[in-house]
Design an enzyme around this catalytic site. Sequence first.
Site: not given
Length: 145
Positions: A7-8, A64, A66-69, A97, A133
């Site tokens: 994103d931006h 993004c 935070t990388g979360i969304g 893993h 794994h």
Amino acid sequence: MIALASDHGGYELKQKVIGYLEANGYTCHDFGCYSLESCDYPEFGRAAAEAVAKGECERGIVICTTGIGISIVANKVPGIRCGLCADTYSAKMTREHNDANMLAMGAGIVGPNLALSIVETFLNTPFSGDEKHVRRINKIEEEVK
């Protein structure tokens, strides 16, 4: 072929990652966004994840603030295992893993030098192939069917 999206908030870091990848012989497909103008990450993150899931791209990198969304969006696509990493150890372990096929990063969390080290680790670490794994990944994939 590496799928990229942001994103931006992740645009500038994505441009640095693309430059690094191309300088190191990787082919990139940028699924957007293409400027600093405010936008919604789901459409771009989903497009990159779908390209990886379909086999059009070998792996993907999404960014993004935070990388979360954007990692949540990528992980909604069946067949995607996207690891959110803010350090090289996490990048190594998500490949060894989890056989992660996508990497998410937060541009507001990691600087460009660390981000490029994370990308390098993610792309150069093979999946261990250990039975435990493989078994766990199969259980993850069963859950999304």
